[in-house]
Design a protein around this motif. Structure first.
Motif, short mmCIF file in Angstrom:
data_model
loop_
_atom_site.label_atom_id
_atom_site.label_comp_id
_atom_site.label_asym_id
_atom_site.label_seq_id
_atom_site.Cartn_x
_atom_site.Cartn_y
_atom_site.Cartn_z
N SER A 78 18.51 -7.14 -9.80
CA SER A 78 17.82 -8.42 -9.89
C SER A 78 17.09 -8.77 -8.60
O SER A 78 17.49 -8.34 -7.50
CB SER A 78 18.81 -9.54 -10.22
N ALA A 79 16.05 -9.58 -8.74
CA ALA A 79 15.32 -10.07 -7.57
C ALA A 79 16.23 -10.93 -6.70
O ALA A 79 16.14 -10.90 -5.46
CB ALA A 79 14.11 -10.88 -8.02
N LEU A 134 18.36 -8.64 -4.53
CA LEU A 134 17.59 -8.06 -3.43
C LEU A 134 17.35 -9.10 -2.34
O LEU A 134 17.44 -8.78 -1.14
CB LEU A 134 16.26 -7.53 -3.95
N LEU A 138 14.53 -2.05 -0.20
CA LEU A 138 14.50 -3.04 -1.28
C LEU A 138 13.60 -2.57 -2.42
O LEU A 138 13.94 -2.74 -3.60
CB LEU A 138 14.03 -4.39 -0.74
N ASP A 139 12.48 -1.98 -2.07
CA ASP A 139 11.57 -1.45 -3.11
C ASP A 139 12.23 -0.30 -3.87
O ASP A 139 12.07 -0.17 -5.09
CB ASP A 139 10.27 -0.95 -2.47
N GLU A 196 14.99 -1.75 -6.13
CA GLU A 196 14.42 -2.59 -7.19
C GLU A 196 14.15 -1.80 -8.46
O GLU A 196 14.21 -2.33 -9.57
CB GLU A 196 13.12 -3.22 -6.70
N LYS A 197 13.89 -0.51 -8.31
CA LYS A 197 13.56 0.34 -9.46
C LYS A 197 14.80 0.86 -10.19
O LYS A 197 14.68 1.56 -11.20
CB LYS A 197 12.72 1.53 -8.99
#
Length: 232
Positions: free
Chosen positions: A165-166, A169, A188-189, A192-193
């Motif tokens: 979830s955002a 992060l 984080l990128d 995120e995936k």
């Protein structure tokens, strides 16, 4: 060349094939626990001696703090790095709770940073390595590993497919787990995936195998009395 992890890549591949299959959930958990336990010293689970014990058990304090070549880090940095990444991803992103790391652990380990160490310069890696209390660092890593296993025990088949979830992060960033430097923010990128299964397949397992293999290589380099780039 393989310096650590005999048979662990095969276990990881097997885990990868079943981890998202609802009817294989308990089998996947058992396989995860087997693999994960082998990547920690045996005192973490009370299991029999393993390859991680052999890798770390006879290291002299100075050997943790050697940068073998200009392309390498130190064993101390690796143990900090893999412990912090496992703590952040499992505690905050998978469990949607907090991390083990706190001001007390920071003081006990004698560190001045809270992030994963991805963006540290060579000088900063050596400074971190020189100051770290290795006994406390391994104790912290054990606590992180124990919590990871507790978290995984409670996961459902639906959890395995849950996306990062955002909010999670952002919580990692707010905790100081990453810095504003590009070499740190990319984590984080990357996370995120992922879904929960994807995280289990990397930070507490595959990521650790790769880094402990590096440590095995460096240990051999040091023990062969080869010229080393820097010593703390």
């Amino acid at each position: 060349m393989k310096y650590f992890g005999n048979g662990l890549s095969e276990l990881h591949k097997e885990l990868n094939t079943i981890i998202r299959k609802a009817d294989k959930l308990e089998e996947a958990k058992t396989l995860f626990f087997e693999l994960h336990s082998k990547l920690h010293v045996s005192s973490m689970t009370g299991a029999e001696q393993n390859e991680t014990d052999s890798l770390l058990g006879d290291l002299m304090p100075s050997e943790y703090r050697i940068m073998p070549t200009s392309k390498d880090e130190t064993i101390a940095w690796v143990l900090w790095h893999i412990a912090r990444i496992e703590d952040l991803t499992m505690g905050i992103l998978v469990d949607r709770g907090g991390q083990v790391f706190d001001s007390s652990w920071k003081r006990q380990m004698n560190v001045h940073i809270s992030d994963t160490g991805n963006a540290l310069s060579d000088d900063e890696i050596m400074e971190l390595s020189a100051g770290l209390d290795m006994k406390e660092l391994i104790a912290y890593r054990n606590a992180v590993g124990q919590r990871t296993q507790d978290i995984v025990k409670s996961l459902s088949a639906d959890d395995m497919k849950r996306r990062v979830s955002a909010q999670g992060l952002e919580a990692v960033k707010q905790s100081g787990g990453v810095t504003d430097q590009e070499e740190s923010l990319w984590l984080l990128d990357f996370w995120e995936k992922k879904d929960v299964a994807g995280l289990l397949l990397m930070p507490p397992t595959r990521h650790v195998i790769l880094h402990l293999n590096d440590c095995g290589k460096w240990k051999q380099h040091i023990r062969d009395n080869k010229k080393c780039f820097r010593r703390a």
